[in-house]
Design a protein around this motif. Structure first.
Motif, PDB file in Angstrom:
ATOM      1  N   THR A 131       3.300  70.568  10.323  1.00 41.94           N
ATOM      2  CA  THR A 131       2.745  71.252   8.976  1.00 41.94           C
ATOM      3  C   THR A 131       1.423  71.386   9.111  1.00 41.94           C
ATOM      4  O   THR A 131       0.454  70.785   9.702  1.00 41.94           O
ATOM      5  CB  THR A 131       3.662  70.986   7.799  1.00 41.94           C
ATOM      6  OG1 THR A 131       3.018  69.920   7.334  1.00 41.94           O
ATOM      7  CG2 THR A 131       5.317  70.677   7.995  1.00 41.94           C
ATOM      8  N   SER A 132       0.874  72.139   8.029  1.00 43.51           N
ATOM      9  CA  SER A 132      -0.555  72.194   7.919  1.00 43.51           C
ATOM     10  C   SER A 132      -0.982  70.542   7.603  1.00 43.51           C
ATOM     11  O   SER A 132      -2.323  70.419   7.730  1.00 43.51           O
ATOM     12  CB  SER A 132      -0.859  73.247   6.782  1.00 43.51           C
ATOM     13  OG  SER A 132      -0.328  72.877   5.701  1.00 43.51           O
ATOM     14  N   ARG A 133      -0.267  69.724   6.822  1.00 42.07           N
ATOM     15  CA  ARG A 133      -0.713  68.683   6.279  1.00 42.07           C
ATOM     16  C   ARG A 133      -0.229  67.439   7.124  1.00 42.07           C
ATOM     17  O   ARG A 133      -0.871  66.464   7.001  1.00 42.07           O
ATOM     18  CB  ARG A 133      -0.171  68.525   4.920  1.00 42.07           C
ATOM     19  CG  ARG A 133      -0.979  69.421   3.963  1.00 42.07           C
ATOM     20  CD  ARG A 133      -0.377  69.071   2.683  1.00 42.07           C
ATOM     21  NE  ARG A 133      -1.412  69.810   1.655  1.00 42.07           N
ATOM     22  CZ  ARG A 133      -1.151  69.433   0.229  1.00 42.07           C
ATOM     23  NH1 ARG A 133      -0.280  68.454  -0.063  1.00 42.07           N
ATOM     24  NH2 ARG A 133      -2.130  70.119  -0.550  1.00 42.07           N
TER      25      ARG A 133
END
Lengths: 165, 266
Positions: free
Chosen positions: B63-65
């Motif tokens: 994911t983006s994180r």
């Protein structure tokens, strides 16, 4: 005792085994496929390498019951009839063995290297990939040569090796 | 190996129930540590609960994180995963240094963390990256997860399902391997995170992986190998065995940490 079913070298097998039975024991003692060797029994040496569902594993570090439903390939299933597999033939041509004890594991690992790394293998790659396979005759030099030649032969459909026969 | 009863679990609930029912039961995933220990009779579980057929435990998601890796993901899968190589390349590289190719085809992330071998690689990565270990019961921060030699805070009927690794800005792992066992004599994972720098060491600790706050503080000010000039870890309390003395390990921690910072800076 639990029952286990799997496919070994294309043949369906089923047997009742003690839970403790290692895959290598099942292959050697129940199926009498003694080409797979036990060198160290501590997952160091790689003499017991077979393919389970297409990937190389140490059959001394897996229970037979864990291979339920799996496709297992051993050194006995590699050749086609009387004709050696190109990788086996490359070991023969390049004298890739001394006592031969480690050879089945070396060849099964070599086939796995080709699957993952392709047909053009440099010495450095082969030596790194062989870190889980020990040869006590210290015959690595010719083993590395054999694997490079076998990998190329597998790509070319083996004409050079066929001509040499 | 002593006798045991084998159970092939088809789901997490069944596996949990089996663990609850048999006090001396153990989980088996890749089995690359457990089976050798059982052969040596260092482990003698009454029952083995096999997790390998449980669906949905081996996914890898970026994911983006964070990078979220299923507990049953094999080291070989983590090593070649495009998601891991993109999200945390240092973790992909670390997975490729575990054992040998055949061992990596079986061994799993969850198994390595649950076993908490003091010379295993993943504990250092989990600590340095500030990972969260997700189980059937809760989410455990890596800082609270490890509890000494081969010990974790996992309860007897608790199963790791996945591990979430927050994406660092930079990270690298440097490992000085025992050439025979391929375990870390010393391995150092350095991560520059948005809010902090973490340095975690495996192989050297007498009671498992640990962080080095002094190194972290220095690198927080300046993320360069030079920031560690004059700093070292004391040999007292480090592991000492036939492979390396505590003094040598202490020295290696400094060397591997500097190399890891240099590698992270690319």
């Amino acid at each position: 005792m639990p029952a286990v079913s799997m496919t070994v070298n294309g043949k369906a097998v089923r047997a009742e085994v003690d839970s403790r039975t290692l895959l290598v024991q099942f292959l050697r003692e129940t199926l009498r496929l003694t080409g797979t060797h036990v060198g160290c029994d501590t997952s160091q040496c790689g003499a017991c390498v077979v393919h389970v569902d297409g990937v190389a594993v140490k059959s001394c570090a897996m229970l037979a019951v864990q291979a339920e439903g799996a496709e297992v390939l051993t050194i006995e299933g590699v050749a086609t009839g009387e004709a050696l597999h190109p990788m086996q033939e490359a070991f023969r041509q390049n004298h890739g063995l001394q006592c031969g004890y480690c050879t089945p594991g070396m060849i099964m690992t070599a086939l796995d290297i080709v699957r993952r790394k392709g047909h053009e293998l440099d010495d450095q790659t082969i030596r790194e990939e062989l870190e889980g396979n020990l040869c006590r005759c210290t015959g690595y030099h010719n083993i590395v040569k054999s694997i490079a030649a076998g990998a190329r032969a597998m790509a070319s459909g083996d004409p050079a090796l066929k001509a040499a026969e | 190996m002593y006798e045991f009863t084998y159970h092939r679990a088809s789901g997490l609930r069944q596996a949990t129930n089996l663990l609850g029912k048999h006090e001396e039961a153990k989980l088996i995933a890749g089995g690359q540590s457990l089976l050798p220990m059982m052969k040596f009779r260092l482990a003698s579980p009454s029952d083995l609960v096999d997790l390998n057929k449980i669906e949905g435990l081996n996914g890898i998601e970026l994911t983006s994180r964070a990078l979220v890796i299923g507990a049953l993901a094999r080291h070989a899968e983590v090593h070649v995963s495009p998601e891991v190589q993109q999200g945390i390349p240092a973790l992909a590289a670390l997975a490729g240094l575990i054992g040998d190719p055949a061992v990596r085809h079986r061994g799993t992330l969850g198994g390595s963390l649950a076993n908490n071998d003091p010379t295993a690689d993943y504990p250092a990565a989990a600590l340095a990256l500030g990972a969260t270990i997700v189980t059937t019961k809760r989410k455990i921060p890596a800082d609270e997860f490890f509890a000494g030699l081969f010990e974790t805070v996992l309860e007897a009927d608790e199963i790791i399902t996945k591990v979430s690794f927050p994406l660092p800005k930079k990270a690298a792992y440097q490992k000085f391997r025992n050439p025979a066992s391929r375990y870390a004599i010393v391995g150092v994972f350095v991560a520059k995170r948005p809010s902090e720098v973490r340095v975690a060491v495996t192989g050297a600790g007498a009671s498992g992986a640990f962080r080095v706050p002094e190194f972290e503080a220095a690198l927080q000010k300046r993320f360069s190998p030079k920031a560690l000039d004059g700093l070292s870890v004391p040999a007292e309390g480090l592991a000492s065995d036939i492979h390396a003395s505590a003094e040598y390990r202490a020295h290696l921690v400094g060397v591997m940490a500097r190399r890891a910072v240099a590698a992270a800076n690319g």
